[in-house]
Design an enzyme around this catalytic site. Structure first.
Site, mmCIF file in Angstrom:
data_model
loop_
_atom_site.group_PDB
_atom_site.id
_atom_site.type_symbol
_atom_site.label_atom_id
_atom_site.label_comp_id
_atom_site.label_asym_id
_atom_site.label_seq_id
_atom_site.Cartn_x
_atom_site.Cartn_y
_atom_site.Cartn_z
ATOM 1 N N ARG A 15 -67.357 23.151 2.516
ATOM 2 C CA ARG A 15 -68.083 24.396 2.777
ATOM 3 C C ARG A 15 -68.918 24.354 4.062
ATOM 4 N NH1 ARG A 15 -70.351 24.383 -3.303
ATOM 5 N NH2 ARG A 15 -69.802 22.190 -3.049
ATOM 6 N N TYR A 365 -89.654 15.483 44.433
ATOM 7 C CA TYR A 365 -88.776 14.604 43.653
ATOM 8 C C TYR A 365 -89.119 13.147 43.948
ATOM 9 C CZ TYR A 365 -84.947 11.710 42.209
ATOM 10 O OH TYR A 365 -84.231 10.689 41.642
HETATM 11 C C1 UD1 Z 1 -73.388 18.570 -8.347
HETATM 12 C C2 UD1 Z 1 -73.553 18.459 -9.879
HETATM 13 C C3 UD1 Z 1 -74.328 19.636 -10.387
HETATM 14 C C4 UD1 Z 1 -75.674 19.699 -9.718
HETATM 15 C C5 UD1 Z 1 -75.505 19.725 -8.187
HETATM 16 C C6 UD1 Z 1 -76.857 19.571 -7.552
HETATM 17 C C7 UD1 Z 1 -71.600 17.257 -10.737
HETATM 18 C C8 UD1 Z 1 -70.301 17.390 -11.435
HETATM 19 N N1 UD1 Z 1 -72.234 18.411 -10.488
HETATM 20 O O1 UD1 Z 1 -72.594 19.700 -8.046
HETATM 21 O O2 UD1 Z 1 -74.525 19.550 -11.786
HETATM 22 O O3 UD1 Z 1 -76.375 20.824 -10.136
HETATM 23 O O4 UD1 Z 1 -74.673 18.640 -7.741
HETATM 24 O O5 UD1 Z 1 -76.768 19.452 -6.178
HETATM 25 O O6 UD1 Z 1 -72.004 16.137 -10.471
HETATM 26 N N2 UD1 Z 1 -69.171 13.227 -4.050
HETATM 27 C C9 UD1 Z 1 -68.510 12.016 -3.930
HETATM 28 N N3 UD1 Z 1 -67.232 11.910 -4.393
HETATM 29 C C10 UD1 Z 1 -66.584 12.935 -4.972
HETATM 30 C C11 UD1 Z 1 -67.254 14.174 -5.106
HETATM 31 C C12 UD1 Z 1 -68.560 14.283 -4.629
HETATM 32 O O7 UD1 Z 1 -69.060 11.056 -3.395
HETATM 33 O O8 UD1 Z 1 -65.431 12.738 -5.375
HETATM 34 C C13 UD1 Z 1 -70.536 13.345 -3.515
HETATM 35 C C14 UD1 Z 1 -70.649 14.371 -2.424
HETATM 36 O O9 UD1 Z 1 -70.514 13.755 -1.142
HETATM 37 C C15 UD1 Z 1 -72.057 14.920 -2.606
HETATM 38 C C16 UD1 Z 1 -72.339 14.701 -4.074
HETATM 39 O O10 UD1 Z 1 -71.394 13.791 -4.548
HETATM 40 O O11 UD1 Z 1 -73.008 14.212 -1.841
HETATM 41 C C17 UD1 Z 1 -72.297 15.992 -4.882
HETATM 42 O O12 UD1 Z 1 -71.034 16.578 -4.788
HETATM 43 P P1 UD1 Z 1 -70.874 18.158 -4.684
HETATM 44 O O13 UD1 Z 1 -69.426 18.453 -4.629
HETATM 45 O O14 UD1 Z 1 -71.729 18.698 -3.624
HETATM 46 O O15 UD1 Z 1 -71.420 18.584 -6.128
HETATM 47 P P2 UD1 Z 1 -72.024 20.006 -6.538
HETATM 48 O O16 UD1 Z 1 -70.910 20.977 -6.714
HETATM 49 O O17 UD1 Z 1 -73.111 20.367 -5.627
HETATM 50 CA CA CA Z 2 -73.899 19.564 -3.634
#
Ligand code: UD1
Ligand code: CA
Length: 454
Positions: A15, A365
């Site tokens: 995003r 300068y």
């Molecule tokens: C997540 C939480 C949600 C919470 C929100 C708060 C989960 C399933 N959901 O959603 O409940 O309210 O954060 O910000 O955990 N990442 C990895 N590997 C992956 C996927 C993600 O390292 O395979 C890391 C991303 O880099 C990121 C973090 O985990 O830093 C969160 O991932 P993101 O996809 O942003 O989760 P949200 O949809 O925001």
């Molecule tokens: Ca997030």
């Protein structure tokens, strides 16, 4: 007790619509990731583990030896990401603080509350929640009638009633390591997205009748998570406000904090005043009683006490005390202005020392030069330091008077107490107490110096 942070930073950050990995996007001058790691330092006893994946090379390079990294490949969700840390940490830590690298505003003291809460509970983990009107896509916290946490429901699977829940999952957890690794293996792939959700751990604990504790936080700005550049700008504004408030509480005045931009890590002494549209970047250290701005940009610069800096730009410079600068002065790398230097409009200085009390009032300068104390640089003076191939030095003594529009063709030395006439083009060294004029300049007179040291 060993406390280790695990930071999830492997997600793609789709995003953000960027070539730069999301966690390296800067916030007040430092990557998002840096802010989280700084806060975590306040509570952990061991070096952190960062789970990398998307843009792993760039993230690992940035981290250097500040963190251990493990690769998550492919990226199958936050639960799957957490599992990757097991190989480094199983049997090697008592508590695991797990959080997401896209939450840069969480404070060290908030992580502390979470750890304290977990130390006092028999349950397997504690998690941070926040009450907010705008859910911003966060997971909703579902509680049983008795108040215990039953589940975290992600927004896109939530029922209309669950969507109304105002308590949200922030994304910061403190686990008993002894429970965590096996529990992670019990997470099932989410059928809709094919991902393993860390948040399923709440239900896994509930199934075993283990209590999960929620620590509720009321400062929503701390929980701004960054998924888009709109969020990034909101986080930047909140972080800027926080940094400015810290400086103001330490004794720095700001006429308009909203237009004062100070990067994380900058130091400013008390009774310094910052006027609007001032930007202070990088490794900058500013002393006391300075009056800076408006419209000033300062980067990687050290400033002493009592300086007045108006509408100027500087980078990699040193200003000692009581320097008076601007408007429209520019200092480049290696400019060193000693105490009581006056530098007026449209001057540029790089790789040069202006010693105590040098005056350089108008459009000059100065490059690769050493200028002695109390010397006056006339309007339009130029050190011609570059011959198209190499840079050459200019050394000017004390109490020298450089006439307006003098060209100093380097390499060149002007002795103490010497003078140049207006428009001189100086190509040969000038002995002390000697007046030179013309093009090329020639000596015409020996001078009497009033304040000459015996
Ligand atoms: C997540 C939480 C949600 C919470 C929100 C708060 C989960 C399933 N959901 O959603 O409940 O309210 O954060 O910000 O955990 N990442 C990895 N590997 C992956 C996927 C993600 O390292 O395979 C890391 C991303 O880099 C990121 C973090 O985990 O830093 C969160 O991932 P993101 O996809 O942003 O989760 P949200 O949809 O925001
Ligand atoms: Ca997030």
């Amino acid at each position: 007790m060993k406390i280790t942070a695990v930071l999830l930073a492997a997600g793609q950050g789709t995003r953000m619509k960027s070539d730069l990995p999301k966690v390296l996007h800067p916030l007040c001058g430092k990557p998002m990731l840096w802010h989280v790691l700084e806060a975590l330092k306040e509570v952990t006893t061991e070096p952190p583990v960062v789970v990398v994946g998307h843009g792993a090379e760039a993230v690992t390079k940035y981290l250097g030896d500040t963190a251990r990294t493990v690769l998550q490949e492919p990226q199958l969700g936050t639960g799957h990401a957490a599992m990757q840390a097991e190989s480094l940490l199983r049997g090697d830590t008592d508590l695991v603080i797990l959080t997401y690298a896209d939450m840069p505003l969480l404070r060290g003291e908030t992580f502390k509350r979470l750890v304290e809460a977990q130390r006092l509970t028999p349950g397997p983990f504690s998690l941070l929640t926040v009450r907010a009107e705008d859910p911003r896509g966060f997971g909703r916290i579902v509680r049983k009638p008795d108040g215990t946490v039953e589940a975290i429901v992600e927004e896109y699977v939530a029922t209309p009633e669950q969507r109304q829940i105002k308590e949200l999952n922030v994304g910061a957890y403190c686990f008993n390591a002894g429970w965590l690794w096996d529990a992670l293996r019990r997470i099932e792939k989410n059928p809709k997205k094919g991902e393993y959700y860390l948040t399923d751990l709440v239900e896994i604990a509930a199934r075993d009748n283990l209590p999960v504790q929620a620590v509720t936080h009321d400062d929503f700005t701390e929980t701004i998570g960054i998924n888009t550049r709109v969020h990034l700008s909101e986080a930047e504004a909140a972080m800027r406000k926080r940094i400015n408030q810290m400086h103001m509480l330490n004794g720095v005045s700001m006429m308009n904090p909203a237009s004062t931009y100070i990067e994380a890590g900058v130091q400013i002494g008390r009774d310094t005043t910052l006027l609007p549209n001032t930007y202070i970047h990088g490794k900058t250290v500013i002393g006391e009683r300075n009056f800076i701005g408006p419209n000033t940009i300062i980067r990687d610069t050290t400033i002493g006490n009592g300086c007045r800096i108006l509408a100027s730009v500087m980078e990699g410079a040193v200003l000692e005390d009581d320097v008076d600068m601007g408007p429209f002065a520019r200092l480049r790398k290696g400019a060193h202005l000693k105490s009581h230097v006056h530098m007026g409009n449209f001057g540029e200085v790089k790789d040069s020392v202006l010693r105590e009390g040098v005056k350089m009032g108008h459009f000059s300068y100065i490059g690769n030069a050493d200028i002695g104390a109390n010397t006056n640089i006339g309007a339009g003076t130029i050190t011609c330091n570059y011959d198209g191939d190499k840079k050459h030095p200019t050394t000017i003594g004390e109490d020298v008077f450089i006439g307006s529009d003098t060209m100093l063709v380097a390499p060149l030395t002007l002795g103490d107490g010497s003078r140049t006439g207006a428009g001189a083009v100086v190509t040969k060294n000038v002995p002390e107490d000697t007046l030179v004029v013309g093009m090329p300049a020639r000596a015409i007179r020996k001078l009497e110096r009033k304040n000459k040291k015996k």
